[in-house]
Each structure stands twice: as structure tokens, then as C-alpha cells.
Design an enzyme around this catalytic site. Sequence first.
Site, PDB file in Angstrom:
ATOM      1  NE  ARG A  35      -3.178  -2.993   9.637  1.00 47.01           N
ATOM      2  CZ  ARG A  35      -3.082  -2.219   8.480  1.00 47.01           C
ATOM      3  NH1 ARG A  35      -2.445  -1.166   8.714  1.00 47.01           N
ATOM      4  NH2 ARG A  35      -3.550  -2.549   7.427  1.00 47.01           N
ATOM      5  CB  ILE A  61      -6.451   1.012   6.327  1.00 46.24           C
ATOM      6  CG1 ILE A  61      -5.222   1.259   7.307  1.00 46.24           C
ATOM      7  CG2 ILE A  61      -7.146  -0.306   6.392  1.00 46.24           C
ATOM      8  CD1 ILE A  61      -5.364   0.713   8.828  1.00 46.24           C
ATOM      9  CB  SER A  62      -1.594   1.593   3.407  1.00 52.61           C
ATOM     10  OG  SER A  62      -1.774   2.939   2.827  1.00 52.61           O
ATOM     11  CD  GLN A  63       0.716  -5.302   1.843  1.00 53.51           C
ATOM     12  OE1 GLN A  63       0.939  -4.795   0.887  1.00 53.51           O
ATOM     13  NE2 GLN A  63       1.199  -6.653   1.895  1.00 53.51           N
ATOM     14  N   PRO A  64       0.262  -3.313   6.106  1.00 56.15           N
ATOM     15  CG  PRO A  64      -0.167  -4.515   7.923  1.00 56.15           C
ATOM     16  CD  PRO A  64      -0.873  -4.420   6.521  1.00 56.15           C
TER      17      PRO A  64
END
Length: 659
Positions: A35, A61-64
Site C-alpha cells: 500500500r 486513497i480509501s481507508q483499508p
Amino acid sequence: MAGKKDRREAMVDYQVAARGVRDPHVLNAMREVPRERFVPEPLAEFAYEDTPLPIEAGQTISQPYIVALMLEAAEIQPEDRVLEIGVGSGYAAAVMSRIARRVHAIDRHEELTNLARSRMADLGYDNVVIRSGDGTQGWPENAPFDVILVAAGGPAVPEPLREQLALGGRLVIPVGDAGEQRLMRLTRIDEESFVEDDLGAVRFVPLVGAHGWTNAGRTATHGGGSEDERTVKVVAAHAEALPGIDHPDFAKFVDRFAGARIVLLGEASHGTSEFYRARAAITRRLVEGHGFTIVAVEADWPDAAAIDRHVRGRPTRAPEPPFQRFPTWMWRNEEVAAFIGWLRDHNAKREPVAQTGFYGLDLYNLTASIEAVLSYLDRVDPEAAGIARERYACLAPYGSDPASYGRMAISEGYARCEAAVIDQLRDLFGNARDYAASDGDDFLDAAQNARLIANAEAYYRAMFYGAAESWNLRDKHMAETLELLLAAKGESAKAVVWAHNSHIGDARATDMGRIRGELNLGQLCREAHGDRARLIGFGTHDGTVAAATDWGGAMEINQVKPSLPGSYERLFHDTEIERFFLDLREGVHPDLRSALRAERLERFIGVIYRSDTERWSHYANAALAKQYDGWIWFDHTEAVQALPAHSAQGEKDLFPSGQ
Ligand code: SAH
């Protein structure tokens, strides 16, 4: 610092699997994709944090966990053809490419598609095709798709995307206005019909395009100048301007909270002079004028106990001067020393029962707590002291680095010292009546230390399960300690608490509570005492702050950056009122409360301050009027005046220690 691979494993275990994502395709793919390669270089160290991060072109970038949730909902299979709208960093597309046969991805920003394409090439992920354009039109040339994933929130499901879904295909998309989005899954049953599932509330950047929003401003939560201007006017209209902190009327505003059982005073950093001096002035007023007799602070119990003995004119018991551990400036500063001096004078004129005590709610000084229990038992029950010594010996090897105890316990899968510390606590309470008869205060001190040791044992183990578990244990410990103090002092006892805004502002109204599952002291006090617990937050726009760059590092005086546009702090700065108080209690100023209930950024500086990554290290979303009952603003603030942690031999310690 753990390696990237370990951090990735931990991310998948604690942020994703622990929250209930089970799909092995998703978990394995997330264990594989680096990531950190998908975020801008300076933010690489945050890549495995439980949070979205900013990327180029003003996107995120989205949260995992959100990526995992969407991918699981999409039920991606190895033979699937996938379309992603809003490739952004490329991270989600990369994860999907580890599961599915082929991934097509679109973004409206060419800068992003170029970057994502080169990242895929560098990693050798050759089954991803990326182009720029308006994704709300889909990619008809390559349709139909088994999975369509939309990583931006639109007003409705774009018609072209429905049409390009294969029979049995799944379309996952956030739908709704900013702040009100729901994550939806549509499954195509036949030519005409779709089954819809609502997967819960989410927050994504806007989907901008022919079948999305018409422009980014439409849904941007904070850029709308005129709305912010209105809010600033409402705040200015209700702001109660405050005189200087040393003015006798500075703390008068707090009289309205005199009926509370607990007044919690926050701070927006651990190193700002004004926050300490204001809390001292407010506390003086509550103690002198309104019968508060407990001052409980975010400090370690045994260290605060040394101060308590000092302010009550009792002989010292601790072998070491208090507050020698990092971050020493948090308590060893002139502001706190002055307050302690005042409290000692105040108590000197009073009978012991009418005196005000100084207590620590925190649990970090394990070694001193162990010493305190043993030396108490040595005095009152030498035989019991021998048993306690054996039990606590279990923790001795980890004294200087208790985190290593947690690591050992996790790797062995066995909490080696748990039974010992709990047995000890039970024994101490079992003998409470005998012990307390000789000296109630001394017993209270020893019992708190024994409870602290038991909680700290669990705390250091929980650290390895994830941030939320250990944070919650710590704040529950603080709340429990406070309740025990109140109970020990009787029905009418009232307490003032000093702790950071992050402990005091109701966690349910912040990202902490809503996204990370964290609770805090303020929330627990509200739940237990309702309106009789009053939560007061503090904030500032700019100035200086005492803080370190890394945990355990040296204290530096840092410039605090001017607050970010769109943040609560910026609204308050824009009132152009230097110092003020806001009454946020229900029913007092309904227009003010509703203006300050929207989610905005709020700044949190602790003992660490990192101005280069400030937005990501120090700001979080919060709804201020739900967090606090009152708010104190200092537009400009200065660093605390730290005192030396170790006095040279023979030199008088400038910090009171009762030594
Ligand atoms: N999956 C991405 C999330 C990126 S954020 C990641 O994990 O990094 C959403 C992205 O949607 C932004 O990059 C934005 O540029 C893009 N976007 C918004 N509207 C779009 C549209 N109509 N077509 C294509 N991309 C769009």
C-alpha cells in the site's frame, strides 16, 4: 519499527479481519499489495494507518477497511472481469487485480491515471487497463462486467453502469449527498431487475460526471464561503469575550457549571501555556467558590500521589521525584508548579477533610506503582508484602519496557502475569477494612496502584491487538479511577479533570468513536452522569507549542501552523475575537449548536507535533457542539515554560516534589 510486511499483516488482521471481513481472496490480496507504493512519498509512513489519506489531484486513497468492505461486498471471483470507476491511487484496482482475471479502471484526473498506470507497471501487475475520462458513462467497449466498483459518491446509480453489468453481476457504489452517503450493492437478477442491499453509511469524494454531480463545489463540505461566513457570524454573536487569564474575572463564566459533579477541562496540545493557566484559574474558582475537592489529571497515579502529599503538607513516600518519564514538560512546567503552590497554600488553611487532593488518572508508571504497593504493605502487613513481592516479580523483567511484556504475552499466547496481578488486587481489597482503618488515604493510594497494575498488565497486552483496544482500556481505567475517587470522598464530592481534548470531547461525535471504535473519558462521564458531567474543550489558531518529533524524543519549541481553512479552528479565528467562551449546552443557543454540529476538521496536538504532515497527523473530523458543553478559544498561544527534568546534584528541584 516493524517492517512493511508486518505492518501490512497487522493492518489486515486488526483493521480488516477483526472488523468482520472474511473473504480469503480479499484478505490474501491485501496481504500482498504494498500500500505504501500508492500514497505520495511523504505519507508513506502512514500507509498502514486505519485512515484514508490525501493523494495527488486533491483526491483520497480509501481507508483499508473500506476497500476491503467494498471488495467483499462485490464478491470478486478469479474469473471475473472488473470495472473500477475512480481509480485514484490505483490501490483498490491493484488489490482487485490480485483476485480477478482482468481489471478496467477509469479516473477523471489524468494525473492520477498516469501515476496509477506506472505503479502497476513497476509492480508487474499486467492485467490492469487504465484510462482517463468520465466513469459515469462506464466503458461500453469492454462491457459487460461481472463487478463494477465505484469509489466516489454520486446522487444516484448511473444508468450506463447498470446497463454494463453482466447477469448475476454486482455493482457497489456510494449513493447520496456528502455526509449522507450509503454504500449500496446492486445485483443484476435479469435483464430488467436488480436486488439492492444497503451496506451502511460511508464518506467518499464526489462522483463528478454526466451521471454524477455536475461540479465538485456542489458537494464539497467546506469550500462554500458564504455558509462558513454565516457560521462565523453566529459564533461571534454568542462568543463571550474573556479578559486576560490573570484577571480575577477570567474564570467567572464557569459559575454556570457549579452544579456539575464533574467538570472536565480539555486542552488542544500537551504543551501550551494558556491551556494550563486557564485550567488553573478555572479550577481555583471551582475549588474556592463551588466546593470542588478533587483535581484529577491525565498523569500517572504514583507521580500525582507525590504531588498530593506535597499539597496536603504530608511527608513524602516516593523514592524518586515525580514526572521523570517522557514527556516531562507535560507536568514539570512553571504553570503547573504555580498551580501546585497555590493548592498547597489553599489546603494549609483547611482541615484534612476540606482539603483538595491532586490525583493521576493514567496508568503508565508501572514500576512506581509496584513500588508503592510493596512499600505500603511493608508498613501495614509485612507478611502480605512478601507474597505481593513474589507476584509482582512476574512483571519485573519488563519494568523499563512494559510493551515487551505485551509482545511476549502475545507471542506465547499466554498472559503470564495476569493471574498474579489480579490475585494481588483481590487480596488487597479483601483486607480493605483492616487496612483502611489505620489510614484511609494511604489505603486508597495503595489500592489504586494495585488496580492500575492489573489494568496496565491488560493494557500492554491489548496494545498488540490494535490501537482501539488499548486506548479503550486506558480511558476506561481513567473513568474507573475517577468514579472511585468520587465514591471515596462521598456523595457530595465534586471533581475537576484535566486531560487532552481527545479524552474529554465525547468520542461518539468524532472519527475516533465513529470510525475507529474508540470511546473516551468524556463519553463515559456523560453516560454515567448525564448533565452533571460537563465537557469543556480548548482550541487555538497559531503560536508555539512544546512537543517532540518522535515518541521519547527531546522537547522542542515548535511553531504551530495557522489552522486549516474549513476547520473549526479557522472559523473561530475568523471571528477576530482573541479569547472567548462558547456555551454549547443544550437549549442555551440553539442556533450556535446547530451551526457547530456539522462535521469539520478539528486539530489535536499531543506530546508529538509534526507540522510537515500536520493535516494527517493532527486533524480529525468531529462535530464540535456534540463533543463539548463549552469551548474556550485562545487565538494565539505560547509554549509551556518547561522545568528541568533532572536537577543537578545539590541544586534545588524547581518543581515541587515534597522531597
Ligand atoms: N479507489 C481509490 C479511491 C480514489 S477516490 C483509491 O483507493 O485510491 C475517488 C476517485 O474518483 C478520485 O480519484 C476522483 O478523481 C474519481 N472520480 C470522481 N468522479 C469520477 C468520474 N465521473 N469518473 C472517473 N473518476 C471519477
